[in-house]
Design a protein around this motif. Structure first.
Motif, PDB file in Angstrom:
ATOM      1  N   VAL A 252       0.842  -1.199   0.000  1.00 57.65           N
ATOM      2  CA  VAL A 252       0.000   0.000   0.000  1.00 57.65           C
ATOM      3  C   VAL A 252       0.880   1.254   0.000  1.00 57.65           C
ATOM      4  O   VAL A 252       1.788   1.383   0.837  1.00 57.65           O
ATOM      5  N   GLY A 253       0.626   2.148  -0.948  1.00 57.51           N
ATOM      6  CA  GLY A 253       1.368   3.405  -0.996  1.00 57.51           C
ATOM      7  C   GLY A 253       2.765   3.285  -1.556  1.00 57.51           C
ATOM      8  O   GLY A 253       3.551   4.220  -1.448  1.00 57.51           O
ATOM      9  N   ILE A 254       3.104   2.148  -2.167  1.00 61.16           N
ATOM     10  CA  ILE A 254       4.443   1.940  -2.721  1.00 61.16           C
ATOM     11  C   ILE A 254       4.350   1.883  -4.242  1.00 61.16           C
ATOM     12  O   ILE A 254       3.572   1.113  -4.803  1.00 61.16           O
ATOM     13  N   GLU A 255       5.154   2.705  -4.907  1.00 61.09           N
ATOM     14  CA  GLU A 255       5.232   2.707  -6.374  1.00 61.09           C
ATOM     15  C   GLU A 255       6.587   2.166  -6.788  1.00 61.09           C
ATOM     16  O   GLU A 255       7.623   2.654  -6.330  1.00 61.09           O
ATOM     17  N   VAL A 256       6.573   1.143  -7.631  1.00 61.35           N
ATOM     18  CA  VAL A 256       7.815   0.446  -7.998  1.00 61.35           C
ATOM     19  C   VAL A 256       8.137   0.696  -9.470  1.00 61.35           C
ATOM     20  O   VAL A 256       7.276   0.551 -10.337  1.00 61.35           O
TER      21      VAL A 256
END
Length: 310
Positions: A252-256
């Motif tokens: 959640v809330g992590i952009e890779v």
């Protein structure tokens, strides 16, 4: 010395439209203070209103509404003194091809009413690296040399404020370094206020004490460079894996994003998740870490964030 080199209040500029065209509101009520002695960045996308504002400050474009004070002189009440306090290095290479560099500086000084005893043409030519071209016709100068001469012309009347409109656009590294060396020296030795517009955001981040960002004719931000960078709470952890990645981390809330060489960048907001959660997601994806580093937001992140939301 005044506290602010420039004070702008309610500045508007409207261009009349054609027969079938609407009016264009280039500036929509700008309030702006530029501290004396600072190196100040004026940033914004193309068409944001930067050049219009610079031309109004220089007395080249008539404002529609508002007030402008240059070094304590109101443009409407003291136009001569306000113009004398500011020098502008334009983006366009507008030089008379039949003047020599020394001749161009002498004529410019004469236009500003500088007595011959107070002119510093040879000193300025030496500063901008044109002493050996002092008697060459401007039409024989390279593009970089012409840009140096534009800087010299902006300095002939000893202004307290120097405006640089995209000074390093399209120039080589040597000229860029020469320009910044001279600008830092003018600021440090003479306390000259420098106003800079640039498309190179890393340049503004390195050079400027304070930055204003304009978009669609409106001021969307003004603060110290450090505070602007602090506005963006996005953080980034860069993972270099020990072996090729089969599964990307999720959370959640992590952009890779994947980078060249096999590394992955995990961007997250501190108000949504923590660095510990990010690393946990990496381990849960079965990724063995060979190296890890963190990256901070830069001015480009701030610029995109502010102009996107405006």
């Amino acid at each position: 010395m005044t506290q602010n080199a420039i004070e702008i209040r309610g500045l508007k500029k409207t261009y009349q439209g054609g027969k079938h065209e609407p009016e264009k509101h280039a500036l929509k009520g700008i309030d702006l203070n530029i501290p004396a002695g600072s190196i100040f960045g004026l940033l914004g996308p193309n068409g944001a209103g930067k050049s219009t504002m610079i031309n109004i400050m220089a007395g080249l474009v008539k404002k529609t509404e508002g007030s402008v004070q240059i070094w304590g002189f109101d443009q409407d009440e003291n136009p001569r003194q306000s113009r004398a306090a500011i020098g502008v290095m334009p983006q366009e290479l507008n030089l008379d091809p039949f003047f020599t560099p020394r001749g161009a500086l002498e004529v410019q000084a004469g236009l500003y009413g500088v007595p011959k005893s107070q002119r510093r043409s040879d000193e300025i030519l030496a500063m901008v690296g044109l002493s050996d071209k002092a008697e060459a016709y401007a039409r024989t100068l390279s593009g970089g040399m012409r840009r140096r001469l534009l800087l010299g012309k902006a300095l002939v009347h000893h202004p307290q404020i120097l405006v640089l409109d995209e000074p390093t656009a399209g120039v080589d590294i040597e000229l860029r370094q020469m320009l910044w060396t001279n600008i830092r020296k003018l600021n440090a030795d003479r306390g000259m206020t420098i106003i800079l517009t640039t498309h190179y955001l890393e340049e503004a981040e390195e050079m400027c004490d304070e930055i204003a960002i304009i978009n669609h004719g409106e001021l969307v931000a003004q603060d110290s460079t450090a505070n602007l960078l602090g506005q963006i709470d996005a953080k980034c952890i860069v993972i270099e894996p020990s072996e090729p990645i089969k599964t990307l981390p999720q959370g959640v809330g992590i952009e890779v994003t994947q980078r060249d060489g096999g590394a992955i960048a995990l961007t997250y907001r501190a108000d949504q998740t923590t660095a510990e959660d990010v690393l946990r997601a990496v381990h849960e994806a079965g990724i063995a870490i060979r190296d890890v580093k963190t990256e901070q937001a830069d001015l480009e992140d701030v610029f995109l964030e502010l102009t996107r939301s405006n």
